[in-house]
Motif scaffolding. Structure first.
Motif: not given
Length: 766
Positions: A731-750
Motif C-alpha cells: 500500500a505504501a508503494d502504491f500511495v507513493e506512485r500516486l503521489q509521484a504521478e501528481d508531482r509529474e502532473d504538477a510539473d507538466a502543468r508548470m
C-alpha cells in the motif's frame, strides 16, 4: 372499511356450524321429549357452543368446539349417565343405557380438552391419555371398594354400581387432563378454569349418584344439580371464549421428566394389584370390578409400552438415517466403521471405505429443480445399495456425498473392483421424467490398515482421494496413496496455519495499478492478498487460496480482504486520492453467505466511499447461480458499489447473462492479450467494441509489453493492467506512485504554463 374479525369465522366455520347446530337440535329435542334439569342445561350448553362456532374464526379452536359439542350432546342425551334404581336396589334395565351412553362421551370430551390444553401447554396426547386412564381406573377401583363396603357385597357386584363407579373414574380422568395447564397464570384466567370447575361439578354429581345407587336410591337433585350446572357452564364458557379476544399465549414447554407425573402414574399402576393382594391376604372374596379394573390398567400399560417402543425405534431410525434416501447417515456409518475396524484388528482382514461425490448434481439441481435433484439422489442411493453386499453399509454423508463401508474383505484389491462396479452402475442414464441424465461420480478409496487405523483417518483418506479424482476430471476412481497423504497433511497444516494467520494479522494486501489507456494515469488498483509467514516468508496466493476455498476459511479470508480494502480506500481519500477506486476479488461461496452484510459493515466502520469500491467475480462464478449473483449485485448497486466480471472470455458467460447481471466492467482475460495472434487480436477488438456498445468499461489484463499496450490503445481500450504498467505492490508503494504521478502532473502543468508565458515576453517588453 374495517370488517369485524368474527365475520371471517362465519365463512371458515360454515360446515362446523351446521354440525354443531344439528347436535343442538338433537339435544333440545331430547330435552323436550324427556325433560330433566340435566338435559335442559345440556341442551342450552350445546346451543351456546353452536353460537361459539358461529363467532369463532380459529381453525384449531373450531375443531375443539365441534368435538366438545359431540361429547356434550352425548352426555345430554344420556342424562349424564344418571340411571334409575328399581325396587331390587339395582339399576333398572330400561335406564341402564344411560351410563353406557355416557361412557361413550368421555373419550370425545377428553380429546376436546387436550386441544384446549394445547393452547397453553405443549403436551404429548398419548402421555396425557395414559396418565388420565391410569388415574381414572385407580379412582374407580377405590370407589368400588368403598361401595362394596357400604353395600356389603363381594365378587361380581351389581352392574349399576360398577358402571356408576366407572363414570366417576372417567370424571377423574377428565380432571387429570384439564389440570395439566393450570400451572400457567394465563390458563387460570382463561376458559380452562371454567372447564376445570365444570369437570369438578361433574365429578361431585356422579360421586353422589354412585353413593345413592349403592344404597339403592335413584339419584336425585343432590346429584343432578351440580351436573346440570357443569354442562351449562361448559357451553357458556365456550361461548365466552369465542366472543372475547384473548391475548396470544406461548405454550409452556413441559419438562423432559416430571417427578409428580411419574409419582401419579406409579400410584395409579399399583392401585389395582395392591387392592387385589389385600383382598387375598385378608381372605376376602376378590371384587369382580377390581379385577376388571386391574385388567384395564394392564391393557393401558401394555398399549402405552408398545407405543413407546415404536416411538423409540422411530426416533432412533430418524437419528441414524437420512430422511430423503433412507440410507444410514454419517453417525451410523461411523459407528459401523468402528465396529468393522475392531473386527478387522482381531481377524487381520482389510476393510475398505469408498467416498463418492456426484459430479453433475448441481447442474441437475439448477437446471431441472430441487425435486429432480432429490429424485437423482434417491436413484443414486438405490443403485449404490444394489452394488453392495448384505454386510456392506451404504450411507449418505451430506448433500451429494455418499460413502460405502466394505468390511470382511479377502484382499485390498476387492475395493477397486467394487468401486469400478459402482461407477458402471452410476453411468447408466437416470430417468427424471421428461429428461434422462448421465450421473457421473468421483470415487475415492481407502483401505485399512494401509491408509489409516481410525474411522476419521480412513474417511479423511477416502475424501482426499475423491478430491484427487475430481481434479482429474471426475468419473474415475482414485486410490489413496502416500503422495495423497502428504498432500492432505500439507493441506491440513496449511489450513491450520492460515486460520492462525488471519487471527494474528499475518496477511497483507498488495495493489496492482489499473491505468487509463488514454493517458497512462493510475485510476485505481486491484487488491491482492498476500501471506507473509513468520518462518516461510511470502506464501504465494496459489498455494493458500485453494485451501481456503475447500473450507469455511474462504469466508473469513474474504471478510478480512473486504475490511482491509475499505480501510485503504478511506486512507486514500484522507491523502487526497478519493477519486481512485479499489477492486476486491470475491469467492463464489461468499455470494451465498453474508457478502452484502460484510461489505456494509466494513464500509460503515471505515467510512470508505462505496462508489470507489468494485467487486470482482470470475466469469464462471457469475453463471454458477445467475439469479443469486444478480440479486446480490443489485443489493450492492443500491449501496453504490460497482461490479466487474474478471477473466472474461474464459468461461461460459454468454451475452444473455451480461444483460441479466448488473455489472459495469469487463476484465478481459490475460490469455487474449498475451497471445496477440490474428485471431486473438480480432477477439480483443470485438470484445472492446461489445463493451462500448453495452456501456461497460473494459479493462485488459496481462499487459506485459509496449506493443500490447499500443495495440490496446489503438483499439479504444478503456483501462489496462499488467506487469508492464505496474506489478502488485504494498500500500505504501502504491500511495507513493500516486503521489509521484501528481508531482509529474504538477510539473507538466508548470512547464506548460512557462511555455505559454515565454512567447509573450517580447510583446510585454515592447
Amino acid at each position: 372499511m374495517v370488517s369485524h374479525p368474527h365475520r371471517f369465522g362465519r365463512v371458515l366455520g360454515r360446515t362446523e356450524l351446521a354440525i354443531v347446530a344439528a347436535l343442538a337440535v338433537v339435544a333440545l329435542g331430547m330435552a323436550w321429549m324427556s325433560p330433566s334439569i340435566v338435559r335442559v342445561a345440556g341442551a342450552v350448553g350445546v346451543a351456546a357452543m353452536a353460537a361459539a362456532v358461529a363467532l369463532d374464526r380459529d381453525a384449531t379452536a373450531l375443531r375443539g368446539r365441534v368435538v366438545a359439542a359431540f361429547g356434550l350432546t352425548a352426555l345430554t342425551v344420556a342424562d349424564a349417565g344418571l340411571a334409575r334404581v328399581d325396587e331390587l336396589g339395582d339399576v333398572a334395565l330400561d335406564s341402564l343405557w344411560r351410563p353406557l351412553a355416557a361412557v361413550v362421551a368421555y373419550p370425545v370430551l377428553s380429546r376436546a380438552m387436550i386441544i384446549m390444553v394445547g393452547r397453553y401447554r405443549l403436551v404429548r396426547a398419548s402421555d396425557v391419555i395414559v396418565e388420565a386412564a391410569l388415574v381414572g381406573s385407580a379412582a374407580a377401583i377405590a370407589l368400588q371398594v368403598v361401595v362394596n363396603r357400604m353395600s356389603e357385597t363381594s365378587g361380581w357386584e351389581p352392574a349399576g354400581a360398577a358402571i356408576a363407579s366407572l363414570v366417576v373414574g372417567l370424571d377423574v380422568a377428565l380432571a387429570v387432563v384439564i389440570a395439566r395447564p393450570l400451572t400457567s397464570a394465563a390458563a387460570r384466567r382463561g376458559p380452562v378454569i371454567v372447564v376445570a370447575v365444570s369437570v369438578a361439578g361433574l365429578l361431585i354429581g356422579h360421586l353422589v349418584a354412585a353413593i345413592q345407587i349403592a344404597n339403592g336410591v335413584t339419584p336425585g337433585v343432590a346429584a343432578m344439580a351440580p351436573i346440570a350446572l357443569s354442562l351449562l357452564a361448559i357451553g357458556l364458557g365456550t361461548l365466552y371464549d369465542a366472543a372475547v379476544d384473548h391475548p396470544t399465549v406461548i405454550p409452556v414447554e413441559p419438562p423432559l421428566f416430571s417427578a409428580s407425573h411419574a409419582g401419579i402414574v406409579v400410584v395409579a399402576v399399583i392401585a389395582a394389584p395392591a387392592v387385589l393382594a389385600a383382598q387375598v391376604v385378608w381372605d376376602v372374596s376378590v371384587s369382580g370390578a377390581v379385577a376388571v379394573g386391574a385388567g384395564v390398567i394392564g391393557t393401558v400399560l401394555a398399549v402405552h409400552v408398545v407405543s413407546l417402543l415404536h416411538e423409540r425405534a422411530s426416533s432412533e431410525h430418524q437419528a441414524t438415517h437420512d430422511v430423503l434416501t433412507g440410507l444410514p447417515n454419517r453417525l451410523l456409518f461411523t459407528d459401523r466403521l468402528e465396529r468393522a475396524l475392531a473386527h478387522a484388528v482381531r481377524n487381520d482382514v482389510p476393510v475398505g471405505v469408498l467416498y463418492i461425490d456426484l459430479d453433475r448434481f448441481k447442474d441437475v439441481n439448477d437446471t431441472f429443480g430441487h425435486e429432480a435433484g432429490d429424485q437423482l439422489l434417491r436413484e443414486t442411493a438405490r443403485r449404490l445399495a444394489e452394488c453392495a453386499r448384505h454386510e456392506d453399509t451404504v450411507a449418505r454423508l451430506a448433500g451429494d456425498e455418499f460413502a460405502v463401508l466394505l468390511p470382511h474383505l479377502r484382499s485390498a484389491d476387492d475395493v477397486s473392483l467394487v468401486a469400478g462396479r459402482i461407477l458402471d452402475a452410476l453411468r447408466e442414464p437416470i430417468d427424471l421424467g421428461r429428461f434422462a441424465v448421465h450421473n457421473l461420480a468421483s470415487v475415492g478409496a481407502a483401505v485399512f490398515p494401509h491408509d489409516g487405523s481410525e474411522p476419521g483417518d480412513l474417511l479423511s483418506a477416502a475424501d482426499a482421494a475423491m478430491y484427487r479424482a475430481k481434479e482429474r476430471g471426475g468419473a474415475v476412481v482414485e486410490m489413496f496413496s502416500a503422495t495423497l497423504h502428504e498432500q492432505a497433511a500439507t493441506r491440513l497444516e496449511l489450513e491450520t496455519a492460515l486460520h492462525r494467520a488471519i487471527a494474528q494479522d499475518e496477511l497483507v494486501l498488495y495493489y496492482q495499478p489499473i491505468v487509463e489507456a488514454s493517458d497512462g494515469r493510475t485510476s485505481g488498483a486491484e487488491s491482492l492478498v498476500r501471506w507473509i509467514h513468520p518462518e516461510k516468508g511470502m506464501i504465494p496466493p496459489n498455494d493458500f487460496i485453494p485451501v481456503a476455498e475447500q473450507s469455511d476459511l474462504i469466508i473469513e479470508l474474504g471478510n478480512w480482504v473486504i475490511r482491509a480494502a475499505c480501510e485503504q480506500l478511506a486512507e486514500l481519500a484522507r491523502l487526497g486520492f478519493g477519486d481512485r477506486f479499489v477492486t476486491i476479488n470475491v469467492s463464489p461461496r461468499h455470494f451465498r453467505e453474508d457478502l452484502v452484510t460484510s461489505i456494509t459493515r466494513a464500509l460503515r466502520d471505515t467510512g470508505a466511499d462505496p462508489a470507489r469500491l468494485v467487486v470482482e467475480l470470475t466469469e464462471n462464478a457469475a453463471v454458477e447461480d445467475v439469479e443469486l449473483v444478480a440479486e446480490r449485485l443489485r443489493e450492492l448497486r443500491q449501496l453504490g458499489i460497482k461490479a466487474a466480471i474478471d477473466d472474461f472470455g474464459t468461461g461460459y458467460c454468454g451475452l444473455q447473462y451480461l444483460g441479466e447481471l448488473p455489472v459495469s466492467t469487463l476484465k478481459l482475460d490475460r490469455s487474449f492479450v498475451q497471445a496477440m495472434t490474428p485471431s486473438a487480436a480480432a477477439i480483443v477488438a470485438a470484445t472492446i467494441a461489445m463493451a462500448k456498445t453495452l456501456g461497460m468499461t473494459l479493462v485488459a489484463e496481462g499487459v506485459e509489453t509496449e506493443d500490447q499496450r499500443k495495440f490496446l490503445v489503438s483499439q479504444g481500450c478503456d483501462r489496462m493492467q499488467g506487469y508492464h504498467l505496474g506489478r502488485p505492490m504494498p500500500a505504501a508503494d502504491f500511495v507513493e506512485r500516486l503521489q509521484a504521478e501528481d508531482r509529474e502532473d504538477a510539473d507538466a502543468r508548470m512547464r506548460q504554463a512557462m511555455a505559454d508565458v515565454v512567447p509573450a515576453l517580447p510583446s510585454l517588453v515592447d
